[in-house]
Write an enzyme that holds these catalytic residues in place. Structure first.
Site, PDB file in Angstrom:
ATOM      1  N   SER A 126     -28.131  35.261 -24.453  1.00 45.88           N
ATOM      2  CA  SER A 126     -28.865  34.475 -25.442  1.00 45.88           C
ATOM      3  C   SER A 126     -29.675  33.420 -24.705  1.00 45.88           C
ATOM      4  CB  SER A 126     -27.891  33.805 -26.401  1.00 45.88           C
ATOM      5  OG  SER A 126     -27.218  32.762 -25.722  1.00 45.88           O
ATOM      6  N   LYS A 127     -30.403  32.633 -25.475  1.00 45.56           N
ATOM      7  CA  LYS A 127     -31.250  31.600 -24.878  1.00 45.56           C
ATOM      8  C   LYS A 127     -30.466  30.681 -23.941  1.00 45.56           C
ATOM      9  CE  LYS A 127     -34.928  31.335 -28.208  1.00 45.56           C
ATOM     10  NZ  LYS A 127     -34.659  31.433 -29.640  1.00 45.56           N
ATOM     11  N   ARG A 128     -29.202  30.520 -24.270  1.00 46.50           N
ATOM     12  CA  ARG A 128     -28.328  29.678 -23.457  1.00 46.50           C
ATOM     13  C   ARG A 128     -28.297  30.130 -21.990  1.00 46.50           C
ATOM     14  NH1 ARG A 128     -23.010  30.022 -23.187  1.00 46.50           N
ATOM     15  NH2 ARG A 128     -23.002  31.883 -24.495  1.00 46.50           N
TER      16      ARG A 128
ATOM     17  N   GLY B  67     -30.751  31.275 -20.312  1.00 49.35           N
ATOM     18  CA  GLY B  67     -32.075  31.199 -19.679  1.00 49.35           C
ATOM     19  C   GLY B  67     -33.095  31.869 -20.580  1.00 49.35           C
TER      20      GLY B  67
END
Ligand code: GLU
Length: 484
Positions: free
Chosen positions: A252-254, A256
């Site tokens: 996920s965006k977490r 990167g």
């Protein structure tokens, strides 16, 4: 193998992400490997979340990655249109066939009624639709329609069936129909649901293999049921495993950047991303991890796609990108670097031919230090700066060595006494300074580098002197001597 026709079928609800790009790549490779057809179909039936902007972003990203398509939006083809919202009449026609044959029925339940039903069922640990509208008579329908209700169309799932998917990646996977529940194929607004549109499209577009992300595996039995009631040939399925972050949580965006455009903006090269994406779940079966798109086309097979989740390793992507940056021609490297240098305010384009050659030499001299092109500004900063900033304690310490003034002065004399600097000339001058003053190599190189670049680390010093040019080298040495 019968003729291969595969599709990448993105929902245009956002930019192209890593996972989508990998699905596109695997389909593309499969088509290229077996001389098949690669199709891009836009699944835009979620009217609220879909946009042309996202569609354009996705197509631009595919183009950038070098994944061309033989049929689909933009290019056309004999099985079009290739955007689901332009195929609504087709879905309606096929839904009517199912209604007529009794494989589907009209459902008049409202959203609120269904939500209440779901809540009551959840308490019992069930989630499927109870089939309230399954056996409505024509009179029931007329009465409900008179109330102003608009029907959705539901598929009648045969209760006691077991559907087995012979997945080319996952092997045999079975699903009990009893767990599925009658599902909606056309919403009351006349828009098909994903599972229905995908089946009508995969059939009418003669798709031979459906290669897609594992998250769609649970949809597959619904789709197979639909293929079967129509009497259509079921395509082969291959579900590619999830992509996890290094912490083993779903990517996920977490973890990167997830959108392809973000990598493009940071200066990742398309061939690095393609190489990286190919290794997310597929392996060539040899140690070598550098594989070009041409080589991938020759080697790709679904047999070598792993069942286990793929792990997104940014360090590996950086390493691959660094490799491809080092392979790029000096001209390509310069043209890739220019936008970053311009943005940093180091120059403005168009450049004069001389300035371009200088930039080419600069970027070439630092290429080994880059894992993406956005980093180039940091590495060539010292070439452009008016005044050198001494970076870190080490460089300051080096410049305080007692022999430094003599070393820098002697080198300045030599450079001033000669013509434009060449690599051999620089090498010779540095050597002679050491010899003349009786100072060891390191005691020459380190302060000279610190004086010229502000740092004790960096590209080959002879190269730096050449690229910097005689005038600037003399100026920097003079400044450093003055500041000691
Ligand atoms: N439109 C679906 C998605 O973007 C693709 C589903 C499929 O490949 O069948 O996830």
């Amino acid at each position: 193998m019968p003729s291969v026709r595969v599709r990448f079928a993105p929902s245009p609800t956002g930019p192209l992400h890593i996972g989508g790009a990998r699905s596109a790549l695997f389909n593309w490779l499969f088509a290229r490997r077996y001389g098949g057809t690669f199709i891009v179909r836009i699944e835009d039936t979620d009217l609220e979340r879909s946009s042309r902007r996202s569609e354009e972003n996705i197509l631009a990203a595919l183009n950038w990655l070098g994944l061309d398509w033989d049929e689909g939006v933009q290019v056309g083809g004999a099985y079009g249109p290739y955007r689901q919202t332009e195929r609504l009449g087709l879905y309606r026609r096929y839904a009517d066939i199912l209604l007529q044959k009794g494989y589907a029925y009209r459902c008049y339940c409202t959203g609120e009624e269904l939500a209440a039903e779901r809540e009551a069922l959840l308490e019992k640990g069930e989630v499927r639709y109870t089939g309230r509208c399954r056996n409505l008579t024509a009179q029931d329908c007329a009465r409900l329609e008179a109330e102003g209700r608009k029907p959705a169309i539901r598929f009648r799932v045969p209760e006691d069936n077991v559907i087995t998917v012979n997945d080319l990646v996952r092997g045999k996977v079975s699903f009990e129909c009893a767990g599925i529940g009658d599902f909606i194929i056309m919403k009351s607004d006349g828009i098909p649901t994903y599972n229905f549109a995908v089946v009508v499209d995969d059939h009418t577009m003669e798709i031979s293999h459906v290669i897609r992300a594992e998250e769609h595996l649970s949809n597959t039995p619904r789709q197979i049921l639909l293929f079967k009631v129509f009497g259509w040939k079921v395509p082969e399925f291959a579900h590619v495993s999830l992509i996890l972050g290094k912490d083993r949580a779903k990517m996920s965006k977490r973890h990167g950047a997830t959108a392809i455009e973000q990598y493009r903006e940071k200066g990742y090269l398309p061939e690095a991303l393609v190489n990286f994406l190919a290794l997310l779940g597929w392996s060539p079966g040899v140690e070598e991890e550098i594989i070009s798109l041409e080589e991938l086309q020759r080697q790709f097979s679904l047999e070598r796609v792993a069942k286990s989740p793929a792990v997104f390793d940014l360090d590996k992507l950086n390493w691959l990108n660094g490799y491809y940056i080092r392979q790029a021609s000096p001209d390509r490297l310069a043209s890739l670097a220019l936008p970053y240098l311009e943005k940093a305010g180091y120059l403005s384009t168009p450049l004069t031919p001389e300035k371009y050659e200088a930039v080419k030499a600069m970027t070439d001299s630092v290429r080994n230090y880059l894992s993406c092109l956005a980093e180039v500004t940091e590495h060539v900063k010292f070439y452009f700066a008016d005044q050198i900033e001494i970076e870190g304690a080490e460089a300051g310490e080096v410049l305080s060595w007692p022999e430094v003034p003599a070393v820098l002065s002697a080198l300045k004399e030599k450079v001033a006494g000669g013509g434009e600097i060449t690599e051999t000339g620089a090498k010779k001058a540095l050597k002679e300074v050491g010899k003349d003053l009786g100072v060891k190599g390191k005691k020459v190189f380190m302060p000279v580098r610190a004086a010229l670049t502000g740092s004790v680390h960096g590209p080959d010093l002879n190269r730096v002197m050449v690229v910097m040019g005689r005038e600037k080298v003399i100026k920097r040495l003079a400044e450093a001597i003055k500041n000691i």
